[in-house]
Enzyme design. Structure first.
Site, PDB file in Angstrom:
ATOM      1  N   TYR A  78       2.355  -0.940   9.944  1.00  0.00           N
ATOM      2  CA  TYR A  78       1.340  -1.122   8.909  1.00  0.00           C
ATOM      3  C   TYR A  78       0.884   0.233   8.337  1.00  0.00           C
ATOM      4  CZ  TYR A  78       0.663  -6.187   9.132  1.00  0.00           C
ATOM      5  OH  TYR A  78       0.791  -7.551   9.006  1.00  0.00           O
ATOM      6  N   ASP A 135       0.780  -1.254   0.000  1.00  0.00           N
ATOM      7  CA  ASP A 135       0.000   0.000   0.000  1.00  0.00           C
ATOM      8  C   ASP A 135       0.813   1.307   0.000  1.00  0.00           C
ATOM      9  OD1 ASP A 135      -1.472  -2.151   0.836  1.00  0.00           O
ATOM     10  OD2 ASP A 135      -2.119  -1.259   2.707  1.00  0.00           O
TER      11      ASP A 135
HETATM   12  C1  FRU Z   1      -3.788  -3.745   2.777  1.00  0.00           C
HETATM   13  C2  FRU Z   1      -3.140  -4.130   4.103  1.00  0.00           C
HETATM   14  C3  FRU Z   1      -3.492  -3.129   5.192  1.00  0.00           C
HETATM   15  C4  FRU Z   1      -2.340  -3.286   6.152  1.00  0.00           C
HETATM   16  C5  FRU Z   1      -1.191  -3.515   5.207  1.00  0.00           C
HETATM   17  C6  FRU Z   1      -0.097  -4.400   5.751  1.00  0.00           C
HETATM   18  O1  FRU Z   1      -3.099  -4.246   1.673  1.00  0.00           O
HETATM   19  O2  FRU Z   1      -3.533  -5.438   4.474  1.00  0.00           O
HETATM   20  O3  FRU Z   1      -4.759  -3.323   5.767  1.00  0.00           O
HETATM   21  O4  FRU Z   1      -2.134  -2.167   6.954  1.00  0.00           O
HETATM   22  O5  FRU Z   1      -1.726  -4.091   4.040  1.00  0.00           O
HETATM   23  O6  FRU Z   1       0.990  -4.440   4.865  1.00  0.00           O
END
Ligand code: FRU
Length: 464
Positions: A79, A20
């Site tokens: 995250y 992301d």
């Molecule tokens: C979406 C996700 C988010 C999380 C991140 C972890 O792709 O699952 O919800 O914060 O990726 O890498």
């Protein structure tokens, strides 16, 4: 002959795995784009925030990592999250992920930078509220219309269904739970929400996810949006996340988009250009040091209740080499290309009957059929010899833009009313574009993009 998948103008890390986009912001003269980054392996462990900057949306520099999973409250992953400038300081909000003995805990954390170069973690601000599982994450902070700040969070309720939570704050430090602004009875989790005002409307972006709650594992998910009925400056009302949503992207590879405001007031979106399943991801990355990239930055505009996405003007204004077409037959043009990084534009498509664009001997194809009103994209698969296919009903095709890089295609139809994003596996030794169905009234232009607009300047200690 193996052809490298390394992109020349999309954001991707020099090695490891990207997912992301995070913390998008204009701060002290630069666009900062952070992203989920595993700097050790091409898998989904060890998430840190990778980082790159640009002053113009065109030339990007990779700066290594900004936030590492090095504290007890974020040890198994820094995250996803967002950024906000508060009193001249750059505030990064993220989810601290902890997993011990198979047990997950999440908290919403803050890191601050005074200069846009160094970041100091401040620790958790919000812990999981009662009534929710530990799947609460991805804080997106916005300036509230009447002062102060709002934060939306993706969440899973204890009943096993997804929700979007809202918190409010006067100063960006102390947060008060407001309640839910979106509820689902269909999806088991909502990831990466984003809430913003565009024109006179509030728009909610979110990623509904099906999960197997018994095994606590993700099944599949996609990126959706809803244009809300609320007044732009009022508190958001509760919305049903299962109805009246639209897809942000019709292609194969798009997820977890995030938006932010440019200094001149444009709302710009970047997404993660992947929706690959495990097997596809492994095969795509097999001979590469890295896997996945972000989409190009796209400006958002509302037309009625439809979100349109347009490549930012800085990229549109780029000048490059124009490639003339060889007319192979009436209605058929063939472009020999010296690079896979190019932009192709068609205008006045009202005159076309049937249009077919084929890239690189069939690695990717677009077709539009006027009588059935079907617009269709096919992509050659890399794990077997088949094709993936996506199609939409499109009453009218007036124009299109195709933005290509070494291993990706982003197709914008009707000024961004529909977008198809895809990674492609380069196999053709000689890149080319064949366009069938282009009569004299249609104007076509193919322009090669400058190479290597994206540069890696990794910090030494991050060499693998
Ligand atoms: C979406 C996700 C988010 C999380 C991140 C972890 O792709 O699952 O919800 O914060 O990726 O890498």
């Amino acid at each position: 002959m193996y052809i490298s998948k390394k992109q020349s103008w999309h954001i991707e890390p020099p090695w490891g795995l990207l997912n992301d986009p995070n913390g998008l912001i204009w701060y002290k003269g630069n666009y900062h784009v952070f992203f989920q980054w595993n700097r050790f392996a091409k898998d989904h462990s060890n998430k840190a925030w990778g980082w790159c900057v640009s002053s113009d949306f065109v030339h990007w520099q990779f700066r290594g990592s900004a936030l590492l999973p090095d504290q007890p409250y974020d040890a198994q992953g820094v995250y996803s999250g967002s950024a906000m400038e508060i009193n001249g300081r750059l505030c990064l909000y993220y989810t601290g992920n902890v997993k011990q003995n198979g047990c997950r805990t999440s908290s919403q954390c803050l890191a601050i930078s005074e200069d846009g170069l160094h970041f100091q973690k401040q620790g958790p601000l919000i812990t999981t509220p009662s009534g929710y599982t530990e799947h609460v994450r991805d804080p997106k902070v916005m300036a509230a219309p009447n002062g102060g700040y709002w934060m939306v969070l993706g969440a899973q309720q204890r009943n096993g269904f997804g929700a979007v939570l809202l918190y409010t704050s006067k100063d960006g430090f102390q947060w008060t739970p407001y309640g839910t602004v979106g509820l689902s009875q269909e999806y088991q989790m909502i990831e990466c929400p984003d809430l913003f005002v565009l024109g006179e409307k509030k728009v909610l972006l979110y990623c509904p996810q099906y999960r197997d709650n018994a095994t606590d594992s993700a099944l599949n998910s996609f990126s959706a949006y809803k244009v809300l009925d609320d007044q732009p400056d009022a508190m958001p009302q509760q919305t049903d996340l299962d109805i009246d949503w639209q897809r942000l992207d019709e292609g194969f590879d798009f997820y977890a988009p995030q938006t932010f405001l440019t200094p001149d007031g444009r709302r710009v979106l970047l997404g993660w250009m992947s929706r690959m399943e495990g097997e596809e991801e492994t095969a795509f990355a097999e001979k590469e040091p890295r896997v996945h990239c972000l989409t190009m930055p796209r400006e958002l505009l509302l037309q009625g209740n439809r979100l349109c996405q347009r490549p930012v003007k800085e990229l549109r204004q780029l000048s490059g080499t124009l490639v003339p077409a060889n007319k192979t037959q009436v209605n058929e043009s063939f472009y020999h290309l010296t690079t896979r990084a190019f932009r192709f534009t068609l205008e006045n498509l009202d005159f076309c009957e049937h249009l077919c664009l084929t890239l690189h001997d069939g690695e990717w194809r677009f077709e539009y059929d006027v009588s059935s009103h079907q617009a269709q994209v096919c992509r050659r698969r890399w794990i077997d010899s088949g094709e993936d296919l996506r199609s939409i009903f499109l009453p009218e095709l007036t124009g299109l833009e195709l933005w290509c890089d070494q291993s990706s295609v982003e197709l914008f139809l009707n000024n961004g009313e529909f977008v198809f994003s895809a990674r492609i596996c380069p196999t053709a030794a000689h890149p080319s574009l064949r366009a069938v169905g282009i009569s004299g009234e249609i104007s076509a232009q193919l322009m090669l993009l400058p190479e290597n607009l994206y540069q890696y300047l990794p910090k030494e200690e991050e060499t693998p």
